[in-house]
Enzyme design. Structure first.
Site, PDB file in Angstrom:
ATOM      1  N   ASP A 246       0.860  -1.182   0.000  1.00 59.23           N
ATOM      2  CA  ASP A 246       0.000   0.000   0.000  1.00 59.23           C
ATOM      3  C   ASP A 246       0.892   1.226   0.000  1.00 59.23           C
ATOM      4  O   ASP A 246       1.747   1.379   0.869  1.00 59.23           O
ATOM      5  CB  ASP A 246      -0.893   0.026   1.246  1.00 59.23           C
ATOM      6  CG  ASP A 246      -2.010  -1.020   1.179  1.00 59.23           C
ATOM      7  OD1 ASP A 246      -2.232  -1.587   0.095  1.00 59.23           O
ATOM      8  OD2 ASP A 246      -2.658  -1.256   2.216  1.00 59.23           O
TER       9      ASP A 246
ATOM     10  N   ASP B 199     -13.638  -4.639  -3.118  1.00 62.08           N
ATOM     11  CA  ASP B 199     -13.680  -4.658  -1.655  1.00 62.08           C
ATOM     12  C   ASP B 199     -15.073  -5.100  -1.257  1.00 62.08           C
ATOM     13  O   ASP B 199     -16.064  -4.477  -1.651  1.00 62.08           O
ATOM     14  CB  ASP B 199     -13.389  -3.262  -1.092  1.00 62.08           C
ATOM     15  CG  ASP B 199     -11.955  -2.843  -1.342  1.00 62.08           C
ATOM     16  OD1 ASP B 199     -11.050  -3.672  -1.161  1.00 62.08           O
ATOM     17  OD2 ASP B 199     -11.740  -1.687  -1.743  1.00 62.08           O
TER      18      ASP B 199
END
Lengths: 196, 266
Positions: free
Chosen positions: B11, B130
């Protein structure tokens, strides 16, 4: 030694160029016929579809030139498929310097298309391009169309059946996987090509 | 045989690799290229970089670090975050990324998937999803998960979105099961298996890896093509060479590479 990358619009050109730089070779990116003809080695990278790839070569006036080259030529991924006679992808005539017809992977249960990931190279013939390749080395593939196994295949890979992973016919060579993304194995095979 | 892929996820925020728990409270893990090289040397099969703040902030990926990674790295990598047009995608792909992953922008405008597939081929187009199970037992898609203050629950069912994304030209699906993310209790095998059943393109599991068994189970029970993890790799809790060796012994098809050379030998 001068190496050129033929700019046929593929998005992996930068990656191939960086891979060559890691081997100490600064390859020029070009679509200029004279520069291609004069180079010691010619690489045709490619990511994308066959029809736009051929259309681009035609637009640039490079189709006959590519066919007439006599120095070592390497097609990578789509670039390898463009060396063949025809591709089912867009049903298009390709350069025709390797007697093969590119076909789509036939869908079968559990066989996901695109063929994406690391798979093994199985040596079929001895060739300088495969120097140092182990018995079952891994290479990184991303493709939905493939060149069938044939006498031009130096190495094959199994994905729902054998297909040609490395090919050679006269001075024309191809790698279906991405040597620029196949770690040490890929670097070795690229180096082998530079030394042909 | 195609190998199962082990995929560290990095990330990225402000040019550094960060990791949060359940998408919050990010701490800096290290420098992008340095971590990427470490994972390459350890035998990672692929890397995913998520620019986690790009999409919520409405900007696209900073291509400078993409190019730095592409110069150094000789394994495939995918870039996600804030890609909302073919122009954004082209910049990232031309900087050297092998694939681009779209999530929130594809939910805003599903046609984006068709456009990316037409421009670059399905093999470049990853759709990240997600997903979280709601009180009624249904898995539904979440949007803008990079920013907790903007994260939205959508009416869209995860399974419907997986089908639509494939029809539109997704070449790979990364399913991030938010309920299990960051807590290291294992991948959400039930959800992954449900998605696998309708997913004909490669499927990558994300969210929940905490032990080698979790990877084995995702491959053996949910038949995913790859397993993505972040914190267990960043923290050193799981070493990739040991993990891959163990998975191979468990019968998974795994690329166990030759003894890794010293960093910089490439």
């Amino acid at each position: 030694m001068s190496v050129v990358l033929v700019d046929a619009g593929g998005t992996n050109i930068g990656s191939v160029r960086y891979a060559l730089q890691r081997l100490g070779v600064d390859a020029a990116l070009t679509s200029d016929a004279a520069a291609i003809r004069a180079a010691d080695k010619v690489i045709l990278p490619g990511v994308g579809a066959a029809a736009p790839g051929m259309a681009r070569l035609r637009e640039l006036g490079l189709v006959d030139l590519m066919r007439s080259l006599t120095q070592p030529v390497l097609g990578v991924c789509l670039g390898m498929q463009l060396l063949c006679e025809r591709s089912e992808e867009g049903d298009v005539d390709c350069l025709g310097v390797v007697p093969a017809s590119v076909r789509r992977f036939v869908e079968q249960p559990g066989l996901r298309v695109p063929h994406m990931g690391w798979n093994r190279l199985q040596r079929q013939r001895e060739h300088a391009l495969l120097a140092g390749l182990g018995e079952q080395d891994w290479a990184y593939f991303v493709h939905s169309y493939a060149v069938p196994h044939g006498d031009y295949a130096l190495a094959t890979t199994n994905y729902g059946g054998e297909f040609a992973a490395v090919i050679a016919r006269n001075n024309f060579h191809g790698m279906q996987f991405h040597p620029e993304r196949s770690a040490k194995v890929g670097a070795r095979l690229l180096k082998n090509f530079l030394e042909l | 045989m195609l190998s199962r892929r082990i995929i560290p996820c990095l990330d990225v925020r402000d040019g550094q690799v960060v990791k949060g728990v359940r998408f919050r409270d990010h701490v800096v893990m290290g420098e992008i290229v340095e971590l990427a090289l470490r994972y390459r040397d350890e035998g990672a099969d692929e890397l995913v970089f998520y620019d986690i703040t790009a999409s919520p902030e409405g900007r696209s990926v900073d291509r400078a670090w993409v190019e730095r990674v592409a110069r150094e790295i000789d394994i495939p990598f995918c870039v996600a975050g804030g890609i909302r047009s073919t122009e954004d995608a082209r910049a990232v792909l031309h900087a050297g990324a092998d694939k681009i992953s779209v999530n929130s922008p594809a939910l805003e405008r599903p046609q984006l998937i068709d456009e990316l597939a037409a421009a670059f081929g399905v093999q470049c187009v990853v759709v990240g999803i997600d997903s979280l199970r709601d009180a009624d037992g249904e898995w539904r898609v979440r949007q803008y998960t990079g920013d907790p203050s903007r994260t939205q629950a959508l009416a869209r069912r995860t399974l419907d979105w997986v089908s639509e994304a494939q029809q539109r030209g997704a070449g790979e699906i990364v399913l991030n099961c938010m309920g299990s993310d960051g807590v290291r209790q294992g991948y959400d095998l039930e959800q992954l298996a449900a998605v696998r059943a309708i997913c004909q393109v490669p499927l990558i599991a994300s969210g929940g890896a905490g032990a080698p068994e979790h990877f084995r189970d995702a491959f053996a029970q949910a038949d995913v093509d790859g397993a993505l993890a972040a914190s267990v790799f960043h923290s050193g809790a799981i070493a990739i060479p040991t993990l891959k060796q163990w998975l191979a012994e468990q019968g998974a098809v795994i690329r166990c590479q030759e003894r890794s050379a010293a960093p910089g030998a490439h």
